[in-house]
Design a protein around this motif. Structure first.
Motif, short mmCIF file in Angstrom:
data_model
loop_
_atom_site.label_atom_id
_atom_site.label_comp_id
_atom_site.label_asym_id
_atom_site.label_seq_id
_atom_site.Cartn_x
_atom_site.Cartn_y
_atom_site.Cartn_z
N UNK A 3 -24.76 18.66 -153.88
CA UNK A 3 -26.73 18.22 -153.90
C UNK A 3 -26.78 17.01 -152.99
N UNK A 4 -27.52 16.94 -151.47
CA UNK A 4 -28.24 16.01 -151.77
C UNK A 4 -28.95 15.05 -152.35
N UNK A 27 -33.62 19.12 -148.12
CA UNK A 27 -34.60 18.29 -148.52
C UNK A 27 -33.44 17.84 -149.59
N UNK A 28 -33.59 15.96 -150.22
CA UNK A 28 -32.55 15.72 -151.24
C UNK A 28 -33.37 15.84 -152.40
N UNK A 29 -33.45 15.63 -153.29
CA UNK A 29 -33.66 16.16 -154.58
C UNK A 29 -33.80 14.14 -155.31
N UNK A 71 -28.69 6.84 -150.34
CA UNK A 71 -29.01 8.42 -149.85
C UNK A 71 -27.13 9.25 -150.51
N UNK A 72 -27.17 10.02 -151.20
CA UNK A 72 -25.79 10.33 -151.78
C UNK A 72 -26.11 11.77 -151.61
N UNK A 73 -24.45 12.26 -151.43
CA UNK A 73 -24.47 13.78 -152.39
C UNK A 73 -22.61 13.92 -152.88
N UNK A 74 -23.48 14.87 -153.77
CA UNK A 74 -22.68 14.85 -155.00
C UNK A 74 -22.70 16.37 -155.30
N UNK A 75 -21.10 16.14 -155.74
CA UNK A 75 -20.07 17.95 -156.11
C UNK A 75 -20.14 18.20 -157.21
N UNK A 76 -20.77 18.99 -157.62
CA UNK A 76 -20.23 19.94 -158.78
C UNK A 76 -18.80 21.23 -158.37
N UNK A 77 -17.95 21.17 -158.54
CA UNK A 77 -17.16 21.80 -157.43
C UNK A 77 -16.81 23.06 -158.26
#
Length: 93
Positions: A3-4, A27-29, A71-77
């Motif tokens: 998720x951006x 688009x980024x959240x 601006x970041x990218x998160x991950x939920x595996x």
């Protein structure tokens, strides 16, 4: 699931919703947090707010990129059922 996100530190209250940048799925959240961008406090607050908004434990959300950026990218595996729908609802505003 990646998720951006666009972090807005120093907000009057924590809020997750809306988009920043490109239209649609790219688009980024937007994640607004009251913490300032000092010593990673805003990043941690943003990841916690994102986890709460998506209904997943904080430990399941990890930062992939953007440690010092807004601006970041998160991950939920392994996202639980319904996470994608919640994300789409948050992006809608």
């Amino acid at each position: 699931m990646r998720i951006a996100i666009r972090v807005k530190p120093g907000a009057s209250r924590t809020r997750v919703g809306g988009t920043y940048g490109a239209d649609g799925a790219h688009a980024a959240l937007v994640v607004a947090v009251s913490e300032r961008a000092v010593d990673g406090k805003a990043t941690e607050a943003a990841l916690k707010a994102l986890a709460e908004a998506l209904g997943v434990p904080r430990r399941d959300v990890r930062l992939v990129s953007g440690v010092t950026s807004r601006d970041k990218v998160a991950e939920i595996p392994d996202p639980p059922a319904g996470t994608r729908e919640r994300l789409n609802a948050l992006r809608a505003g």
